[in-house]
Write an enzyme that holds these catalytic residues in place. Structure first.
Site, PDB file in Angstrom:
ATOM      1  N   ASP A 124       0.854  -1.183   0.000  1.00  0.00           N
ATOM      2  CA  ASP A 124       0.000   0.000   0.000  1.00  0.00           C
ATOM      3  C   ASP A 124       0.898   1.244   0.000  1.00  0.00           C
ATOM      4  O   ASP A 124       1.809   1.356   0.830  1.00  0.00           O
ATOM      5  CB  ASP A 124      -0.906   0.005   1.232  1.00  0.00           C
ATOM      6  CG  ASP A 124      -1.990   1.055   1.145  1.00  0.00           C
ATOM      7  OD1 ASP A 124      -3.062   0.745   0.601  1.00  0.00           O
ATOM      8  OD2 ASP A 124      -1.756   2.186   1.626  1.00  0.00           O
ATOM      9  N   ILE A 125       0.656   2.162  -0.935  1.00  0.00           N
ATOM     10  CA  ILE A 125       1.480   3.373  -1.027  1.00  0.00           C
ATOM     11  C   ILE A 125       1.179   4.270   0.169  1.00  0.00           C
ATOM     12  O   ILE A 125       0.015   4.565   0.467  1.00  0.00           O
ATOM     13  CB  ILE A 125       1.218   4.112  -2.345  1.00  0.00           C
ATOM     14  CG1 ILE A 125       1.513   3.187  -3.528  1.00  0.00           C
ATOM     15  CG2 ILE A 125       2.077   5.376  -2.438  1.00  0.00           C
ATOM     16  CD1 ILE A 125       1.131   3.774  -4.867  1.00  0.00           C
ATOM     17  N   GLU A 177      -4.699   2.488  -4.179  1.00  0.00           N
ATOM     18  CA  GLU A 177      -3.239   2.558  -4.176  1.00  0.00           C
ATOM     19  C   GLU A 177      -2.614   1.275  -3.634  1.00  0.00           C
ATOM     20  O   GLU A 177      -1.451   1.249  -3.237  1.00  0.00           O
ATOM     21  CB  GLU A 177      -2.762   3.754  -3.342  1.00  0.00           C
ATOM     22  CG  GLU A 177      -3.093   3.678  -1.872  1.00  0.00           C
ATOM     23  CD  GLU A 177      -4.431   4.297  -1.515  1.00  0.00           C
ATOM     24  OE1 GLU A 177      -4.595   4.743  -0.361  1.00  0.00           O
ATOM     25  OE2 GLU A 177      -5.327   4.347  -2.389  1.00  0.00           O
TER      26      GLU A 177
END
Length: 321
Positions: free
Chosen positions: A188-189, A232
């Site tokens: 996950d960004i 994301e």
């Protein structure tokens, strides 16, 4: 007038009419004598379609030799078995032209029996179905294209959630049979909302695309899969991958994202874009479910986020076989 002579003339005239009709159609009529396997007749249209003159079609060996090698065994075996059984049939195959190309043919065959019920001859028609085949192939190509689009993330070009779900289930089943480890890396960004707020959605899309490309380069083995899981979040499906190897791949993801050097002034994890990762490996037991393993990896991911982000957390333990 002699009745017999008149009758003979009528028969000859009728035969001539039938011959004219047969040779004026686009379908190519033919007849093979079963005992000799020789062509008793083939329509002159064959020369226009394939370039081979009617006189060059002497035996079934000529028919076999002028068939595409990939079609030959199946078509010949099928037609011979059906003919011996006295069953009318049809077959599609590619016929060789005298110029060296191929034309798609549909052969429609009728089996003629003698008074004793034995096969006497085969008669039939050859039809040029090249246009139909091209249309079918185009439909198939478009269908495959649409299917691929339905399994591809439109923004990043890598696999989407639907494709991941399909492949995950297939690899889960395979891992259950093989008893080989199956690993996942979920990513996950970090602070992506702040990235979009600070740089705009166009830059946000570009960021996702660059990271997706980097992850695809890491998941390079034939059965590996890099997918956009949603928003994301990305996920790597890694069949036959040990815990140590999965951890090493996760570290490669961290390094690859750092190497992109995408500025992120709104991040509390650094000056450039980073990611939090959850890693897990399972040896699939008979009673275990893929959703439970996926949720365990997801919890590891959120543990990484809760622990300060820009880090890797691993699912503790591996279920016993």
């Amino acid at each position: 007038m002699d009745f017999g002579t008149a009758h003979g003339q009528d028969v000859a005239e009728q035969a001539g009419v039938y011959k004219t009709l047969l040779e004026s159609t686009r379908a190519i009529p033919w007849k093979i004598d079963w005992a000799t396997m020789r062509f008793a007749y083939i329509g002159p249209q064959i020369g226009e379609l394939l370039g081979w003159e009617p006189g060059s079609w002497r035996t079934v060996d000529d028919w076999v030799a002028r068939m595409h090698p990939d079609d030959r065994d199946y078509v010949v075996n099928f037609c011979v078995s059906q003919s011996k059984a006295g069953v009318d049939h049809e077959a599609d195959y590619r016929a060789l032209t005298q110029a060296g190309g191929y034309v798609w043919i549909r052969d429609v065959v009728h089996v003629v029996r003698n008074a004793d019920g034995e096969v006497d001859s085969l008669i039939g028609f050859m039809f040029d179905i090249s246009e139909r085949k091209r249309a079918e192939e185009e439909v198939l190509r478009l269908h495959k294209r649409l299917e691929m689009l339905s399994l591809t993330d439109g923004l990043t070009g890598i696999a989407n959630r639907r494709m991941f779900d399909q492949r995950f289930q297939a690899e889960w089943n395979d891992a259950r049979r093989s008893r080989k480890p199956l690993s996942l890396v979920a990513l996950d960004i970090d602070y992506f909302k702040q990235f979009n707020d600070g740089y705009g959605h166009v830059k946000g899309d570009e960021c996702l695309q660059r990271i997706a490309h980097a992850l695809k380069e890491i998941a390079r083995r034939p059965r590996d899969l890099a997918a956009r899981f949603g928003g994301e979040e990305f996920i790597l499906l890694l069949p036959d991958t040990s815990p140590d190897a999965a951890r090493a791949i996760a570290e490669s993801c961290v390094q690859a994202i750092a190497g992109l050097r995408i500025p992120h002034a709104g991040s509390e994890a650094g000056d450039a874009v980073t990611a939090s990762l959850g890693v897990g490996t399972v040896v699939v037991a008979a009673e275990s479910q893929p959703v439970d393993f996926l949720e365990a990896v997801d919890r590891a991911l959120y543990a990484a986020k809760a622990g300060g982000r820009n880090r890797i957390e691993t699912v503790p333990g591996t279920p016993a076989p």
